[in-house]
Motif scaffolding. Structure first.
Motif, PDB file in Angstrom:
ATOM      1  N   ALA B  10      18.311  81.573  33.521  1.00 21.26           N
ATOM      2  CA  ALA B  10      17.768  80.318  33.000  1.00 21.26           C
ATOM      3  C   ALA B  10      16.933  80.586  31.756  1.00 21.26           C
ATOM      4  O   ALA B  10      17.000  79.859  30.759  1.00 21.26           O
ATOM      5  CB  ALA B  10      16.919  79.634  34.075  1.00 21.26           C
ATOM      6  N   ASN B  14      17.531  79.198  27.946  1.00 22.17           N
ATOM      7  CA  ASN B  14      16.518  78.479  27.162  1.00 22.17           C
ATOM      8  C   ASN B  14      16.295  79.137  25.808  1.00 22.17           C
ATOM      9  O   ASN B  14      15.884  78.486  24.849  1.00 22.17           O
ATOM     10  CB  ASN B  14      15.188  78.443  27.920  1.00 22.17           C
ATOM     11  CG  ASN B  14      15.252  77.535  29.114  1.00 22.17           C
ATOM     12  OD1 ASN B  14      16.134  76.686  29.202  1.00 22.17           O
ATOM     13  ND2 ASN B  14      14.340  77.715  30.052  1.00 22.17           N
ATOM     14  N   ARG B 125      26.573  65.583  29.999  1.00 19.44           N
ATOM     15  CA  ARG B 125      26.919  66.940  30.416  1.00 19.44           C
ATOM     16  C   ARG B 125      28.048  67.456  29.541  1.00 19.44           C
ATOM     17  O   ARG B 125      28.859  66.682  29.037  1.00 19.44           O
ATOM     18  CB  ARG B 125      27.374  66.929  31.872  1.00 19.44           C
ATOM     19  CG  ARG B 125      26.221  66.587  32.776  1.00 19.44           C
ATOM     20  CD  ARG B 125      26.570  66.991  34.177  1.00 19.44           C
ATOM     21  NE  ARG B 125      25.373  67.002  34.984  1.00 19.44           N
ATOM     22  CZ  ARG B 125      25.357  67.460  36.211  1.00 19.44           C
ATOM     23  NH1 ARG B 125      26.473  67.957  36.743  1.00 19.44           N
ATOM     24  NH2 ARG B 125      24.259  67.452  36.922  1.00 19.44           N
ATOM     25  N   ASP B 130      30.387  71.454  33.496  1.00 21.07           N
ATOM     26  CA  ASP B 130      29.384  70.624  34.146  1.00 21.07           C
ATOM     27  C   ASP B 130      29.127  71.019  35.584  1.00 21.07           C
ATOM     28  O   ASP B 130      28.476  70.306  36.321  1.00 21.07           O
ATOM     29  CB  ASP B 130      29.790  69.149  34.046  1.00 21.07           C
ATOM     30  CG  ASP B 130      31.245  68.953  34.414  1.00 21.07           C
ATOM     31  OD1 ASP B 130      31.878  69.956  34.815  1.00 21.07           O
ATOM     32  OD2 ASP B 130      31.746  67.829  34.291  1.00 21.07           O
ATOM     33  N   TYR B 143      26.923  75.650  32.078  1.00 22.20           N
ATOM     34  CA  TYR B 143      26.509  75.436  30.697  1.00 22.20           C
ATOM     35  C   TYR B 143      25.461  76.464  30.264  1.00 22.20           C
ATOM     36  O   TYR B 143      25.435  76.896  29.115  1.00 22.20           O
ATOM     37  CB  TYR B 143      25.968  74.015  30.511  1.00 22.20           C
ATOM     38  CG  TYR B 143      25.724  73.689  29.063  1.00 22.20           C
ATOM     39  CD1 TYR B 143      26.797  73.597  28.172  1.00 22.20           C
ATOM     40  CD2 TYR B 143      24.447  73.513  28.569  1.00 22.20           C
ATOM     41  CE1 TYR B 143      26.591  73.332  26.833  1.00 22.20           C
ATOM     42  CE2 TYR B 143      24.232  73.245  27.225  1.00 22.20           C
ATOM     43  CZ  TYR B 143      25.308  73.146  26.363  1.00 22.20           C
ATOM     44  OH  TYR B 143      25.104  72.902  25.034  1.00 22.20           O
ATOM     45  N   ASP B 144      24.610  76.883  31.228  1.00 27.10           N
ATOM     46  CA  ASP B 144      23.634  77.937  30.911  1.00 27.10           C
ATOM     47  C   ASP B 144      24.340  79.203  30.459  1.00 27.10           C
ATOM     48  O   ASP B 144      23.924  79.864  29.505  1.00 27.10           O
ATOM     49  CB  ASP B 144      22.770  78.249  32.146  1.00 27.10           C
ATOM     50  CG  ASP B 144      21.574  77.305  32.232  1.00 27.10           C
ATOM     51  OD1 ASP B 144      21.595  76.294  31.503  1.00 27.10           O
ATOM     52  OD2 ASP B 144      20.656  77.582  33.019  1.00 27.10           O
ATOM     53  N   GLN B 210      21.130  71.716  22.858  1.00 21.57           N
ATOM     54  CA  GLN B 210      20.114  71.507  23.882  1.00 21.57           C
ATOM     55  C   GLN B 210      20.340  70.192  24.633  1.00 21.57           C
ATOM     56  O   GLN B 210      19.782  69.975  25.709  1.00 21.57           O
ATOM     57  CB  GLN B 210      18.733  71.526  23.201  1.00 21.57           C
ATOM     58  CG  GLN B 210      17.535  71.496  24.110  1.00 21.57           C
ATOM     59  CD  GLN B 210      17.456  72.719  25.016  1.00 21.57           C
ATOM     60  OE1 GLN B 210      18.016  73.760  24.690  1.00 21.57           O
ATOM     61  NE2 GLN B 210      16.799  72.565  26.151  1.00 21.57           N
ATOM     62  N   LYS B 213      20.873  69.861  28.374  1.00 18.29           N
ATOM     63  CA  LYS B 213      19.751  70.323  29.187  1.00 18.29           C
ATOM     64  C   LYS B 213      18.539  69.410  29.089  1.00 18.29           C
ATOM     65  O   LYS B 213      17.815  69.230  30.056  1.00 18.29           O
ATOM     66  CB  LYS B 213      19.345  71.744  28.759  1.00 18.29           C
ATOM     67  CG  LYS B 213      20.298  72.817  29.242  1.00 18.29           C
ATOM     68  CD  LYS B 213      19.922  74.172  28.725  1.00 18.29           C
ATOM     69  CE  LYS B 213      18.710  74.741  29.388  1.00 18.29           C
ATOM     70  NZ  LYS B 213      19.023  75.457  30.631  1.00 18.29           N
ATOM     71  N   GLY B 214      18.311  68.856  27.894  1.00 21.58           N
ATOM     72  CA  GLY B 214      17.051  68.120  27.735  1.00 21.58           C
ATOM     73  C   GLY B 214      17.174  66.740  27.128  1.00 21.58           C
ATOM     74  O   GLY B 214      16.184  66.021  27.044  1.00 21.58           O
TER      75      GLY B 214
END
Lengths: 253, 613
Positions: B10, B14, B125, B130, B143-144, B210, B213-214
């Motif tokens: 994770a 990021n 997504r 997904d 996706y990470d 991003q 995710k966000g």
């Protein structure tokens, strides 16, 4: 005469290239000593080591018995060593007089004084110093508008404000017109003589060197190859070959 | 074990967006020497552009195409900013460049609001990615994994660009020696524009990637700015590899922080930064020579002069006006005047270190907010009387300035500016996250003046006396030997050193003075508002100070006063309009380009010209 500055075994190498190797000399009280040599001979490196800008690999440089090696520029100043730079630098946002006053207040330990008015502090002493270097009429002009020769004289006055007993001058006449150069060096010679200041300087202009040095040292590829009076150095065969090239030497013979 | 791996992954995921933003920032700085404070805005634009592109492009291929389209769109926007604004400022002092890029931040905030609305947009997504896969018994989003692959791919691409192409070699050459590249006859403006496009596109790509995710919201811009600065500082200015390592380091530390120290996540990265800087002052891969040269803040070449009779009369008239204001002005005028005096002191404290000392702080809010929180905390937890709290506030500001200065003063120029901003963010994080003590986002309330000063008029006079007195003290200091030593260190550091001035201590002392005064401004602020919130420490607050100093004119001692009045009145007037940020941003940019000496500087020049003729 006593030695003011005793340099012994000063050496510096940059990645295997010996910029200065085993430099040693004495500077006597009141003497004007020139350090010369062709480009890359190690003049600047030697100077930077004496000024605390570059740490030597080995050697000592004792000013009145105190080793300068490893000291900060400010500590070297505090011992009584004044400096001028090849690229002249003064305090551009101040007037001519304030430049000198700021140096005077530093000498008097007043740099942290939050109370007094700086404009009036040491004004008289600053003016008399400026008079001595011929800058008194310009005392209230901004330093940023001065002609280059005047900036040089101002920098000299700032250095004098610290009451040095030794002056290190890195190419004092760099960037000046020939006639101005001699005027500046005449001024320097007169003032250091009356105040008993010893001077070590580097210089490119041979007229200045032979006209204003009591003694000359010649560096070549990091080593001292000659040390003597201007006449002796002028006659030295090794010096001639370094400055004129080996072809001239054979042609001469 | 599984949990550890999942957390690590994770963190790596990021790191991708952070790396993209930081590498663009670093690249642009390396070549143009401009610290682009609008880089976070480009990241935010990337997210919004990507969102819009995804309305038209669907499917797995469509997703990546949309991200690329967003990157190109943001790159073009960056190019526009470079051509219209920054190109005219390459030779200007750093402060002007920084203020201009902040003007862009304001403009982009409002433009985004106008185009996409105020609501947070939920990120879609990524098609085809997904689901989550099981690794060591823990679910890891697909996706990470894709993001983990993207960052090294971009790094590889940049490395190939830098080492294998002519353009890249030019970029590296320009990073190391800008003048040399100019001397070689290379088209500099093309190179600069190209680098700006690339850097902006990288930020845009980061924003778009991003999205799943966000999502996209209006706080993305300043939210990413501080972490991106931290990454660039840790990695080393101008080093892309360094940005990668630092982004990974920060992101991984962050996810483990969430796991083990949930209250300190925001603070953690600054701790990492401080440790790295203690060991390597120029960052992990930074070199000393890449630091910007001596600090330059539009160095005034005009000597300081005492006030002439005309200005003396004007100053006395102003003091007289302030004294009778309660008799002639409305309550609202009193509130406004109190605000102006508090802000003027805040601006004057920054002006002292920035203009006289050449120390450009981008985190001056730390000292203002620090003072404000010190007073508020003392009142809240120790029932400290107002008089004592108003003494604690400047003390706290001074101590904070000492601590920050001790860390930051070993660096100069933009590095110093970025570090001060990072420290301000550290304090903001503390105020925001340490809810038990600071109240977090709810702030500390009920901080009212003592009974004798609770009347608006009395508190107004108190502010005038303390704030005005402090401003006069700063003015006096500028004319004292200490002020001259400070200016000497700014004009020529090496001349100052060999003239016997303790440059480092003089600068630290100037920061402490500045912090003390900013802290007092913070203390006065708290009691005038009755409360304090983390906003007293936020980036926008630091920028307020800079803009006031800038509006007033960097080299005018009276500048901060003029700047504070201008900003307060401007904000009061503009805030009635819907898009005041846009207008303020445009005004700031226009002033940078058209009247770089500021209002007071401009007026002073006019006066001098008239006197001369």
């Amino acid at each position: 005469m006593n030695a003011v500055l005793e340099v012994r075994g000063l050496s510096k190498a940059f990645g295997g290239v010996h910029a200065v190797e085993d430099l040693g000399f004495d500077l006597r009280a009141g003497e004007r000593l020139a350090l010369i040599g062709p480009n890359g001979a190690g003049k600047s490196t030697s100077f930077q080591m004496l000024m605390g800008e570059l740490r030597p690999d080995a050697g000592t440089a004792c000013f009145e018995g105190v080793d300068l090696v490893g000291m900060e520029p400010r500590e070297i100043w505090a011992l009584g060593v004044g400096r001028t730079f090849q690229i002249t630098s003064v305090f551009a946002s101040m007037t001519v007089a304030e430049n000198v006053q700021t140096a005077l207040q530093a000498r008097n330990g007043q740099s942290f004084d939050p109370f007094r008015r700086a404009r009036a502090l040491h004004r008289d002493e600053a003016i008399s110093l400026l008079e001595r270097v011929g800058m008194a009429e310009q005392a209230d002009r901004p330093a940023s508008v001065l002609a280059y020769g005047d900036v040089k004289r101002l920098e000299f006055a700032i250095a004098l404000a610290g009451e040095p007993r030794l002056l290190l001058m890195d190419e004092p006449t760099a960037g000046m017109a020939p006639r101005e150069r001699h005027a500046l060096m005449d001024l320097v010679s007169g003032i250091v003589a009356e105040r008993g200041i010893s001077v070590l300087f580097t210089e490119h202009d041979m007229d200045v060197v032979f006209g204003h040095a009591d003694r000359i040292m010649v560096l070549d590829r990091g080593r001292l190859i000659a040390d003597g009076t201007p006449d002796a150095v002028r006659a030295d065969a090794k010096v001639r070959s370094v400055y004129l090239g080996s072809g001239a030497e054979t042609g001469h013979a | 074990m599984g949990l550890l791996v999942a957390q690590l992954l994770a963190g790596l995921a990021n790191a991708a967006a952070l790396f993209l933003v930081a590498s663009g920032l670093s690249l642009i700085f390396g070549v143009t020497r401009i610290v682009n404070f609008a880089h976070g805005s480009l990241y935010m634009l990337g997210a919004y552009c990507g969102y819009t592109a995804l309305q038209y492009l669907t499917g797995p291929l469509g997703f990546w195409a949309a991200a690329l389209a967003a990157a190109v769109a943001v790159g073009l926007f960056g190019l526009l900013v470079e051509c219209l604004i920054l190109r005219r400022l390459y030779k200007a002092p750093e402060l002007f460049q920084l203020v201009a890029t902040f003007g862009v931040v304001l403009v982009v905030q409002d433009l985004t609001l106008m185009l996409w609305g105020a609501e947070d947009l939920l990120g879609p997504r990524a098609p085809g990615l997904d689901r989550a896969v099981m690794l060591f018994g823990q679910p890891v989003p697909e996706y990470d994994l894709a993001l983990i692959a993207v960052a090294p791919l971009v790094l590889l691409g940049l490395w190939l660009l830098m080492t294998k192409t002519r353009a890249g070699i030019l970029i590296r050459a320009a990073t190391q020696d800008r003048e040399m590249v100019g001397a070689l006859g290379i088209n500099q403006s093309l190179l600069f524009s190209g680098v700006f496009f690339l850097g902006a596109a990288l930020a845009g790509l980061g924003g778009a990637l991003q999205l799943p995710k966000g999502g996209a919201d209006l706080t993305l811009d300043l939210g990413i700015l501080a972490p991106a600065f931290v990454v660039v500082v840790i990695g080393g200015m101008g080093s892309i590899g360094g940005a990668f390592v630092a982004a990974v380091l920060i992101s991984v530390v962050n996810v483990f922080g969430v796991l083990y120290l949930p209250e300190s996540t925001l603070v953690l990265m600054y701790v990492v930064m401080a440790v790295v800087l203690l060991v390597r002052p120029h960052g992990l891969f930074g070199r000393a020579e890449l630091q910007a040269g001596p600090p330059a803040a539009g160095i005034p070449d005009r000597p300081l002069a005492p006030l002439g009779p005309r200005w003396r009369t004007a100053a006395l008239a102003l003091i007289g006006l302030l004294a009778v204001l309660p008799l002639i002005g409305s309550d609202f005028a009193l509130v406004l005047a109190t605000d102006i005096v508090v802000l003027a002191l805040f601006a004057a404290s920054l002006h002292f270190m920035l203009s006289l000392g050449g120390l450009i702080s981008f985190g001056h809010a730390a000292l203002f907010g620090g003072g404000a929180y010190a007073a508020a905390l003392a009142v809240t937890y120790a029932e400290t009387p107002m008089e004592l709290a108003l003494l604690l506030a400047p003390l706290a500001g001074g101590w904070l300035a000492f601590a920050i200065g001790w860390f930051c003063l070993r660096l100069t120029g933009v590095y110093f500016a970025m570090l001060t901003l990072a420290f301000a963010q550290l304090l903001w994080s503390l105020a925001f996250q340490w809810t038990e003590v600071t109240g977090g986002d709810d702030g500390l309330i009920g901080i009212w003046p003592a009974a004798w000063a609770s009347d608006g008029t009395v508190y107004y006079y108190l502010t005038i006396v303390l704030g005005g007195g402090a401003i006069l003290m700063l003015r006096h200091l500028a004319h004292s030997p200490f002020g001259y030593a400070l200016r000497a260190a700014r004009d020529s550091e090496k001349r100052a050193r060999v003239s016997g001035i303790r440059v480092d201590r003089v600068r630290l002392a100037a920061m402490v003075v500045s912090g003390t005064m900013a802290g007092l401004a913070g203390g006065l602020f708290v009691f005038s508002k009755g409360s304090v919130f983390p906003s007293a420490l936020e980036i926008a607050r630091s920028f307020d100070a800079l803009i006031m100093v800038f509006l007033g004119g960097v080299d005018a001692l009276g500048g901060p006063l003029v700047g504070a009045a201008a900003l307060t009145l401007l904000q009061d007037w503009l805030s009635r309009l819907e898009s005041w940020r846009l207008l303020l941003g445009l005004a700031v940019i226009a002033i940078v380009l058209l009247a770089p000496t500021g209002i007071a500087g401009f007026a002073g020049r006019l006066l001098r010209r008239r006197e001369a003729s």
